[in-house]
Scaffold this active site. Structure first.
Site, PDB file in Angstrom:
ATOM      1  N   LYS A  89      -9.307   3.049  -7.751  1.00 16.58           N
ATOM      2  CA  LYS A  89      -9.433   3.765  -7.326  1.00 16.58           C
ATOM      3  C   LYS A  89      -9.533   4.888  -8.662  1.00 16.58           C
ATOM      4  O   LYS A  89     -10.836   5.092  -8.810  1.00 16.58           O
ATOM      5  CB  LYS A  89      -9.341   4.409  -6.631  1.00 16.58           C
ATOM      6  CG  LYS A  89      -8.801   3.897  -4.770  1.00 16.58           C
ATOM      7  CD  LYS A  89      -8.145   4.350  -3.553  1.00 16.58           C
ATOM      8  CE  LYS A  89      -6.310   4.632  -3.924  1.00 16.58           C
ATOM      9  NZ  LYS A  89      -5.778   3.121  -4.653  1.00 16.58           N
ATOM     10  N   ARG A 146      -5.254  10.182   3.344  1.00 15.69           N
ATOM     11  CA  ARG A 146      -4.416   9.062   3.449  1.00 15.69           C
ATOM     12  C   ARG A 146      -3.814   9.235   4.099  1.00 15.69           C
ATOM     13  O   ARG A 146      -2.865   8.129   4.999  1.00 15.69           O
ATOM     14  CB  ARG A 146      -3.708   9.537   2.382  1.00 15.69           C
ATOM     15  CG  ARG A 146      -3.267   8.292   0.968  1.00 15.69           C
ATOM     16  CD  ARG A 146      -2.600   8.130   0.093  1.00 15.69           C
ATOM     17  NE  ARG A 146      -1.738   7.277  -0.201  1.00 15.69           N
ATOM     18  CZ  ARG A 146      -2.135   7.213  -2.070  1.00 15.69           C
ATOM     19  NH1 ARG A 146      -3.125   8.256  -2.400  1.00 15.69           N
ATOM     20  NH2 ARG A 146      -1.508   5.821  -2.922  1.00 15.69           N
ATOM     21  N   ARG A 185      -0.414  -3.122 -14.615  1.00 16.86           N
ATOM     22  CA  ARG A 185      -0.834  -1.826 -15.197  1.00 16.86           C
ATOM     23  C   ARG A 185       0.036  -1.268 -15.979  1.00 16.86           C
ATOM     24  O   ARG A 185       1.478  -1.693 -16.037  1.00 16.86           O
ATOM     25  CB  ARG A 185      -0.818  -1.318 -13.621  1.00 16.86           C
ATOM     26  CG  ARG A 185      -1.711   0.264 -13.878  1.00 16.86           C
ATOM     27  CD  ARG A 185      -1.477   1.476 -12.993  1.00 16.86           C
ATOM     28  NE  ARG A 185      -0.690   1.234 -11.876  1.00 16.86           N
ATOM     29  CZ  ARG A 185      -0.662   1.707 -11.079  1.00 16.86           C
ATOM     30  NH1 ARG A 185      -2.792   3.029 -10.611  1.00 16.86           N
ATOM     31  NH2 ARG A 185      -0.122   1.695  -9.375  1.00 16.86           N
ATOM     32  N   ARG A 240       4.500   2.313 -14.376  1.00 14.69           N
ATOM     33  CA  ARG A 240       4.883   3.895 -13.358  1.00 14.69           C
ATOM     34  C   ARG A 240       6.354   3.254 -12.696  1.00 14.69           C
ATOM     35  O   ARG A 240       6.720   2.006 -12.244  1.00 14.69           O
ATOM     36  CB  ARG A 240       3.243   3.565 -12.247  1.00 14.69           C
ATOM     37  CG  ARG A 240       2.809   4.446 -12.795  1.00 14.69           C
ATOM     38  CD  ARG A 240       1.456   4.565 -11.785  1.00 14.69           C
ATOM     39  NE  ARG A 240       1.325   4.997 -10.420  1.00 14.69           N
ATOM     40  CZ  ARG A 240       0.208   5.132  -9.559  1.00 14.69           C
ATOM     41  NH1 ARG A 240      -0.687   5.069 -10.250  1.00 14.69           N
ATOM     42  NH2 ARG A 240       0.577   5.305  -8.530  1.00 14.69           N
ATOM     43  N   ARG A 292       4.038  -0.070  -0.692  1.00 15.30           N
ATOM     44  CA  ARG A 292       3.371   0.962  -0.308  1.00 15.30           C
ATOM     45  C   ARG A 292       2.190   1.023   0.557  1.00 15.30           C
ATOM     46  O   ARG A 292       1.008   0.421   0.399  1.00 15.30           O
ATOM     47  CB  ARG A 292       3.358   1.052  -1.760  1.00 15.30           C
ATOM     48  CG  ARG A 292       3.633   1.854  -2.925  1.00 15.30           C
ATOM     49  CD  ARG A 292       3.334   2.542  -4.022  1.00 15.30           C
ATOM     50  NE  ARG A 292       2.362   2.591  -4.843  1.00 15.30           N
ATOM     51  CZ  ARG A 292       2.023   1.617  -5.933  1.00 15.30           C
ATOM     52  NH1 ARG A 292       3.158   1.307  -6.901  1.00 15.30           N
ATOM     53  NH2 ARG A 292       0.408   2.246  -6.455  1.00 15.30           N
TER      54      ARG A 292
END
Ligand code: AP5
Length: 217
Positions: A13, A88, A127, A160, A171
């Protein structure tokens, strides 16, 4: 155009939001980015949000909705926006509909980025994000030329806190329980368009922009 990007953690996203927002010439509004900025500045909002983010849980609806209401009241969002990571939950989606109705407007399109859980885990575990300009990289799929240094601005990259294996698993559970019901919510409004978000980043961008064109974007 008023657009929402929805999809599991790591669907891409944030990566696609940058290209799509530039294509539409609208601001990209990422609730995750706003929470992270508050965490790094140590604001009361950041202190509260961090407890949930570190556990891989959603920040409570009331806190999140108030934050988005304030952001959408800023002048740059008056003619359109791209929301990344909001809504969300169904209560967040209902609050957004009401907020926009009060302003005499509505969402145009909700774009779902579709990827499976195995791909999500591959993407999140590799990431890296730039501390300077926020550009998102990946150690394997989109590497920088020098390890941990941003090619765009030369700043250091970081991983992160919520990209650890256990937090990623939480998550994904939160997504399935609380966010996936939005697919039916927006499907029933006739606003949902699904995009295959696998394959190279550029190919996903082309699919997304093609889909937007058929909605006048
Ligand atoms: P948030 O920051 O929104 O996290 P998320 O939704 O979990 O999404 P991510 O940012 O992890 O992934 P992404 O889909 O943007 O993927 P990306 O482009 O980075 O939220 C974080 C936390 O804040 C939440 O857990 C919650 O606590 C809180 N929060 C935020 N909004 C909230 C809300 N509305 N309500 C309550 N709480 C909220 O890509 C991932 C990786 O894959 C990158 O390395 C990228 O380079 C790579 N990649 C991207 N596309 C491709 C591709 N096509 N091929 C290969 N690699 C790719």
């Amino acid at each position: 155009m008023r657009l929402v990007l929805v999809g599991p953690p790591g669907a891409g996203k944030g990566t696609q939001a940058e290209f799509i927002a530039a294509h539409l010439a609208v601001p990209k509004i990422s609730t995750g980015d706003i929470f992270r900025a508050n965490v790094s500045q140590g604001t009361p909002l950041g202190v509260e949000a961090k407890r949930y983010m570190d556990a891989g849980q959603l920040v409570p609806d009331e806190v999140t909705i108030n934050m988005v209401r304030d952001r959408l009241a800023e002048p740059d969002a008056s003619d359109g926006f791209l929301l990344d990571g909001f809504p969300r939950t169904v209560p967040q989606a209902s609050a957004l509909d009401k907020l926009l109705a009060d302003l005499g407007t509505a969402l145009d399109i909700v774009m779902e980025l579709v990827v499976d859980d195995d791909e999500v885990i591959r993407r999140l575990s590799g990431r890296r994000t730039c501390r300077g300009c926020g550009k998102i990289w990946h150690v394997e799929f989109d590497p920088t030329s020098k390890p941990d240094i941003c090619d765009r601005c030369g700043s250091e990259l970081f991983q992160r806190d919520d990209d650890k294996a256990e937090t990623i698993a939480n998550r994904l559970v939160e997504y399935a329980d609380k966010t996936a019901p939005l697919i039916d919510f927006y499907g029933a409004q006739g606003k949902l368009v699904g995009i295959d978000a696998t394959g190279p980043v550029e190919d996903v961008t082309v699919r997304a922009i093609d889909a937007l064109r058929s909605y006048g974007g």
